[in-house]
Design a protein around this motif. Structure first.
Motif, short mmCIF file in Angstrom:
data_model
loop_
_atom_site.label_atom_id
_atom_site.label_comp_id
_atom_site.label_asym_id
_atom_site.label_seq_id
_atom_site.Cartn_x
_atom_site.Cartn_y
_atom_site.Cartn_z
N SER A 124 11.05 5.71 18.43
CA SER A 124 10.48 4.37 18.22
C SER A 124 9.04 4.51 17.76
N GLN A 125 8.54 3.46 17.12
CA GLN A 125 7.16 3.48 16.59
C GLN A 125 6.54 2.10 16.72
N ALA A 126 5.25 2.07 16.98
CA ALA A 126 4.47 0.82 16.89
C ALA A 126 3.14 1.18 16.24
N GLU A 127 2.58 0.26 15.46
CA GLU A 127 1.34 0.60 14.75
C GLU A 127 0.51 -0.64 14.44
N HIS A 128 -0.80 -0.47 14.61
CA HIS A 128 -1.75 -1.48 14.15
C HIS A 128 -2.92 -0.82 13.44
N ALA A 132 0.85 -1.20 0.00
CA ALA A 132 0.00 0.00 0.00
C ALA A 132 0.88 1.24 0.00
N PHE A 133 2.13 1.04 0.38
CA PHE A 133 3.19 2.07 0.29
C PHE A 133 4.50 1.33 0.40
N PRO A 134 5.61 1.93 -0.06
CA PRO A 134 6.90 1.25 0.04
C PRO A 134 7.25 1.07 1.51
N ILE A 155 -3.60 3.22 14.40
CA ILE A 155 -3.07 3.95 15.56
C ILE A 155 -1.57 3.75 15.55
N GLU A 156 -0.80 4.84 15.67
CA GLU A 156 0.66 4.70 15.59
C GLU A 156 1.41 5.66 16.52
N PRO A 157 1.59 5.21 17.77
CA PRO A 157 2.38 6.04 18.70
C PRO A 157 3.86 6.05 18.32
N VAL A 162 10.27 -0.26 11.07
CA VAL A 162 9.85 -0.96 9.86
C VAL A 162 8.33 -0.79 9.75
N ASP A 163 7.90 -0.03 8.76
CA ASP A 163 6.48 0.31 8.62
C ASP A 163 5.98 -0.27 7.31
N ILE A 164 5.03 -1.20 7.41
CA ILE A 164 4.62 -1.99 6.25
C ILE A 164 3.15 -1.72 5.90
N ALA A 196 -3.88 -2.52 5.08
CA ALA A 196 -3.38 -2.82 6.43
C ALA A 196 -2.09 -2.04 6.58
N ASP A 197 -1.97 -1.31 7.70
CA ASP A 197 -0.83 -0.42 7.94
C ASP A 197 -0.30 -0.78 9.32
N THR A 198 0.92 -1.30 9.40
CA THR A 198 1.43 -1.78 10.68
C THR A 198 2.94 -1.61 10.76
N ALA A 199 3.42 -1.33 11.97
CA ALA A 199 4.86 -1.03 12.11
C ALA A 199 5.40 -1.58 13.41
MN MN Z 1 2.43 2.88 8.93
#
Ligand code: MN
Ligand code: MN
Length: 295
Positions: free
Chosen positions: A277-281, A52-54, A187-189, A82-84, A93-96
């Motif tokens: 740092s980053q986390a995402e769901h 959905a994005f590189p 959500i991505e803090p 790493v954000d996928i 789906a956007d998750t990191a």
């Molecule tokens: Mn993301």
């Protein structure tokens, strides 16, 4: 949300989970970012989807928006985000996740802070929280560990072929008392030892089409046909275009950028140049309740 749409969001989430597991296994300190980017892209395709994005591979104070070009010899090191993104028929789906690649694990706590913030914000979704309350959960989690949230980065709504659509989900307790409607969201803090803001830096090597229109050179036309057919308005990488179209790529991209056809995303860099740092769901809110698609 229609059944078909829910199904596609779930399928994108299932594939994202597999790609995340693959990436966690794959990435080692000093591995070239280019190799990581190419292998993750290949894995996404093997699983029957498109990015959905590189994949964003952002090191230390670069909070987000970095993807290597073919000439880039940057190696994985330090605190790597790493954000996928995966899409099925445009449903995303956007998750990191963040990796500590130092030998002394010095970013362990900083990584825990964004993970804990994400977990705490997801935990309250069933209580129909306001955006203020979600932001508050994130801010409190991060500050309780002695770090700062990045306040000018936020979670967001997702829509078909749109990574950032509609509302934003704050990473701090703002004054937005609106609640989340049915739809898809990420959500991505982001947590940092710095001041907690990002500025726009150099190129990320990531682009998206703003407005397709004819340009002069054959190479620019070929590039536009290719990316519009494959990605529409979703972001794509210079790297993929270099692999497809060779050394003429940069000329074509430059022409498209100057003609206002393409947007070039800037790197997002922490203002005090401290690690992030980053986390995402991603989750969807339907008649039946909340489904976290990437967990
Ligand atoms: Mn993301
Ligand atoms: Mn996102």
């Amino acid at each position: 949300m229609e059944e078909k749409e829910i199904k596609d969001y779930k399928q994108a989430g299932e594939i994202a989970k597999k790609v995340i597991a693959y990436a966690k296994e794959l990435i080692k300190p000093n591995m070239p970012l280019l190799e990581i980017a190419q292998k993750i892209h290949k894995k996404i395709n093997e699983l029957g989807a498109e990015p959905a994005f590189p994949v964003n591979l952002s090191i230390n104070e670069i909070a987000a928006h970095y993807h290597p070009t073919l000439e880039d010899d940057t190696k994985a090191s330090g605190l790597l985000k790493v954000d996928i993104g995966i899409h099925i028929n445009g449903f995303i789906a956007d998750t990191a996740f963040s990796l500590d690649l130092t030998s002394d694990n010095k970013y362990k706590e900083l990584i825990k802070a964004s993970e804990q913030a994400l977990e705490n914000s997801l935990k309250i979704l069933n209580k129909n929280p306001t955006l203020h309350q979600i932001g508050e959960a994130i801010q409190e989690s991060i500050e309780s560990k002695g770090f700062s949230p990045i306040v000018n980065l936020s979670g967001h709504e997702l829509a078909q072929y749109k990574v950032h659509a509609g509302i934003t989900i704050p990473n701090y307790a703002n004054n937005n008392e609106n609640k989340i409607e049915k739809g898809a969201y990420a959500i991505e803090p982001f947590a940092t030892t710095g001041q907690g803001q990002v500025y726009e830096g150099g190129t990320s090597n990531i682009y998206s089409v703003i407005k397709p229109k004819n340009t002069r050179s054959p190479i620019s036309r070929k590039i536009l046909d290719y990316v519009w057919e494959k990605y529409q308005t979703l972001p794509f990488s210079l790297r993929e275009i270099q692999e497809k179209f060779g050394p003429m790529t940069r000329l074509g991209i430059k022409e498209l950028e100057q003609a206002g056809v393409l947007h070039n995303f800037p790197q997002l860099i922490e203002k005090s140049h401290k690690p992030v740092s980053q986390a995402e769901h991603t989750f969807i809110k339907t008649n039946k309740g909340i489904i976290i698609t990437t967990q």
